[in-house]
Design a protein around this motif. Structure first.
Motif, PDB file in Angstrom:
ATOM      1  N   PHE A 198     -35.694 -31.321  45.260  1.00 54.26           N
ATOM      2  CA  PHE A 198     -35.268 -32.116  44.110  1.00 54.26           C
ATOM      3  C   PHE A 198     -35.236 -31.275  42.841  1.00 54.26           C
ATOM      4  CE2 PHE A 198     -36.240 -34.958  40.524  1.00 54.26           C
ATOM      5  CZ  PHE A 198     -35.129 -35.792  40.599  1.00 54.26           C
ATOM      6  N   LEU A 199     -36.250 -30.449  42.616  1.00 53.83           N
ATOM      7  CA  LEU A 199     -36.283 -29.600  41.423  1.00 53.83           C
ATOM      8  C   LEU A 199     -35.144 -28.579  41.425  1.00 53.83           C
ATOM      9  CD1 LEU A 199     -40.106 -28.991  40.955  1.00 53.83           C
ATOM     10  CD2 LEU A 199     -38.593 -30.421  39.585  1.00 53.83           C
ATOM     11  N   ILE A 200     -34.883 -27.990  42.578  1.00 55.17           N
ATOM     12  CA  ILE A 200     -33.767 -27.039  42.675  1.00 55.17           C
ATOM     13  C   ILE A 200     -32.459 -27.755  42.402  1.00 55.17           C
ATOM     14  CG2 ILE A 200     -32.456 -25.589  44.289  1.00 55.17           C
ATOM     15  CD1 ILE A 200     -35.138 -24.877  45.606  1.00 55.17           C
ATOM     16  N   TRP A 201     -32.301 -28.967  42.947  1.00 58.66           N
ATOM     17  CA  TRP A 201     -31.080 -29.745  42.755  1.00 58.66           C
ATOM     18  C   TRP A 201     -30.871 -30.090  41.291  1.00 58.66           C
ATOM     19  CZ3 TRP A 201     -30.449 -35.158  41.648  1.00 58.66           C
ATOM     20  CH2 TRP A 201     -29.127 -35.598  41.760  1.00 58.66           C
ATOM     21  N   VAL A 202     -31.931 -30.566  40.622  1.00 59.08           N
ATOM     22  CA  VAL A 202     -31.833 -30.921  39.200  1.00 59.08           C
ATOM     23  C   VAL A 202     -31.518 -29.679  38.364  1.00 59.08           C
ATOM     24  CG1 VAL A 202     -33.147 -31.738  37.198  1.00 59.08           C
ATOM     25  CG2 VAL A 202     -33.268 -32.976  39.363  1.00 59.08           C
ATOM     26  N   ALA A 203     -32.194 -28.568  38.648  1.00 60.96           N
ATOM     27  CA  ALA A 203     -31.949 -27.333  37.899  1.00 60.96           C
ATOM     28  C   ALA A 203     -30.505 -26.874  38.075  1.00 60.96           C
ATOM     29  CB  ALA A 203     -32.913 -26.234  38.354  1.00 60.96           C
ATOM     30  N   ALA A 204     -29.981 -26.936  39.299  1.00 59.90           N
ATOM     31  CA  ALA A 204     -28.606 -26.519  39.548  1.00 59.90           C
ATOM     32  C   ALA A 204     -27.626 -27.455  38.850  1.00 59.90           C
ATOM     33  CB  ALA A 204     -28.327 -26.484  41.048  1.00 59.90           C
ATOM     34  N   LEU A 205     -27.891 -28.754  38.907  1.00 58.83           N
ATOM     35  CA  LEU A 205     -26.992 -29.719  38.271  1.00 58.83           C
ATOM     36  C   LEU A 205     -26.950 -29.517  36.763  1.00 58.83           C
ATOM     37  CD1 LEU A 205     -25.129 -32.058  38.884  1.00 58.83           C
ATOM     38  CD2 LEU A 205     -27.078 -33.598  38.614  1.00 58.83           C
ATOM     39  N   ILE A 206     -28.092 -29.320  36.158  1.00 58.46           N
ATOM     40  CA  ILE A 206     -28.135 -29.071  34.714  1.00 58.46           C
ATOM     41  C   ILE A 206     -27.434 -27.759  34.385  1.00 58.46           C
ATOM     42  CG2 ILE A 206     -29.685 -28.523  32.787  1.00 58.46           C
ATOM     43  CD1 ILE A 206     -31.656 -30.555  33.996  1.00 58.46           C
ATOM     44  N   ASP A 207     -27.662 -26.738  35.201  1.00 57.86           N
ATOM     45  CA  ASP A 207     -27.044 -25.437  34.967  1.00 57.86           C
ATOM     46  C   ASP A 207     -25.522 -25.512  35.075  1.00 57.86           C
ATOM     47  OD1 ASP A 207     -27.365 -22.720  34.317  1.00 57.86           O
ATOM     48  OD2 ASP A 207     -27.111 -22.151  36.422  1.00 57.86           O
ATOM     49  N   VAL A 208     -25.022 -26.269  36.053  1.00 61.74           N
ATOM     50  CA  VAL A 208     -23.569 -26.425  36.196  1.00 61.74           C
ATOM     51  C   VAL A 208     -23.012 -27.153  34.975  1.00 61.74           C
ATOM     52  CG1 VAL A 208     -21.737 -27.567  37.496  1.00 61.74           C
ATOM     53  CG2 VAL A 208     -23.564 -26.421  38.704  1.00 61.74           C
ATOM     54  N   ILE A 209     -23.693 -28.195  34.540  1.00 60.52           N
ATOM     55  CA  ILE A 209     -23.186 -29.009  33.433  1.00 60.52           C
ATOM     56  C   ILE A 209     -23.137 -28.219  32.130  1.00 60.52           C
ATOM     57  CG2 ILE A 209     -23.712 -31.015  31.984  1.00 60.52           C
ATOM     58  CD1 ILE A 209     -24.701 -32.389  34.582  1.00 60.52           C
ATOM     59  N   ILE A 210     -24.144 -27.401  31.867  1.00 58.89           N
ATOM     60  CA  ILE A 210     -24.165 -26.684  30.585  1.00 58.89           C
ATOM     61  C   ILE A 210     -23.403 -25.356  30.622  1.00 58.89           C
ATOM     62  CG2 ILE A 210     -26.325 -27.731  29.870  1.00 58.89           C
ATOM     63  CD1 ILE A 210     -27.705 -25.071  30.481  1.00 58.89           C
ATOM     64  N   ALA A 211     -22.969 -24.931  31.808  1.00 59.88           N
ATOM     65  CA  ALA A 211     -22.211 -23.675  31.909  1.00 59.88           C
ATOM     66  C   ALA A 211     -20.845 -23.843  31.245  1.00 59.88           C
ATOM     67  CB  ALA A 211     -22.036 -23.283  33.375  1.00 59.88           C
ATOM     68  N   ASP A 212     -20.383 -22.774  30.609  1.00 54.46           N
ATOM     69  CA  ASP A 212     -19.059 -22.787  30.003  1.00 54.46           C
ATOM     70  C   ASP A 212     -17.997 -22.794  31.096  1.00 54.46           C
ATOM     71  OD1 ASP A 212     -20.023 -22.652  27.381  1.00 54.46           O
ATOM     72  OD2 ASP A 212     -20.195 -20.461  27.490  1.00 54.46           O
ATOM     73  N   GLU A 213     -16.983 -23.624  30.897  1.00 54.85           N
ATOM     74  CA  GLU A 213     -15.910 -23.779  31.890  1.00 54.85           C
ATOM     75  C   GLU A 213     -15.250 -22.446  32.246  1.00 54.85           C
ATOM     76  OE1 GLU A 213     -13.400 -25.539  34.512  1.00 54.85           O
ATOM     77  OE2 GLU A 213     -14.714 -26.803  33.311  1.00 54.85           O
ATOM     78  N   PHE A 214     -15.000 -21.620  31.254  1.00 57.81           N
ATOM     79  CA  PHE A 214     -14.273 -20.371  31.497  1.00 57.81           C
ATOM     80  C   PHE A 214     -15.137 -19.296  32.139  1.00 57.81           C
ATOM     81  CE2 PHE A 214     -16.151 -19.995  27.317  1.00 57.81           C
ATOM     82  CZ  PHE A 214     -16.585 -18.693  27.267  1.00 57.81           C
ATOM     83  N   ARG A 215     -16.466 -19.484  32.183  1.00 54.66           N
ATOM     84  CA  ARG A 215     -17.331 -18.467  32.772  1.00 54.66           C
ATOM     85  C   ARG A 215     -17.730 -18.782  34.215  1.00 54.66           C
ATOM     86  NH1 ARG A 215     -22.250 -17.284  30.191  1.00 54.66           N
ATOM     87  NH2 ARG A 215     -22.050 -15.231  31.090  1.00 54.66           N
TER      88      ARG A 215
END
Length: 109
Positions: free
Chosen positions: A9-26
């Protein structure tokens, strides 16, 4: 083994947050929306694939600090300002030293 679900669950939440805050072009290999869907639909495998393959390389880029006025960004301008500030600083130090010298002479007499 009871902690395995919490770790996933922690890995999933961390990945989801990381995907959401990542810049689209990067984001690498797929569009950002596709990565969000992969991470949501396949929690553990999608999260691991995001961290290994899709995540932008390196840290977040730091934008250079600018004033918004290109004429102020020229090295010649910055050098002139630094020299002027240096001269002003030296002038104030000389004035302060002279004032202290006069005070010491007045107190000594």
């Amino acid at each position: 083994m009871p902690y395995l679900g919490g770790i996933v669950f922690l890995i999933w939440v961390a990945a989801l947050i990381d995907v959401i805050i990542a810049d689209e072009f990067r984001v690498r290999h797929l569009p950002k929306v596709a990565w969000v869907l992969i991470v949501i639909l396949i929690p553990l495998a999608g999260s691991l694939v995001w961290f290994l393959v899709g995540r932008p390389e390196g840290g977040a880029p730091v934008p250079p600090r600018t004033t918004g006025f290109p004429e102020y960004e020229r090295p010649e301008y910055k050098a002139a300002i630094a020299a002027r500030e240096e001269e002003e600083f030296r002038r104030r130090v000389r004035e302060r030293a002279e004032a202290q010298r006069r005070r010491a002479e007045d107190d000594g007499e």
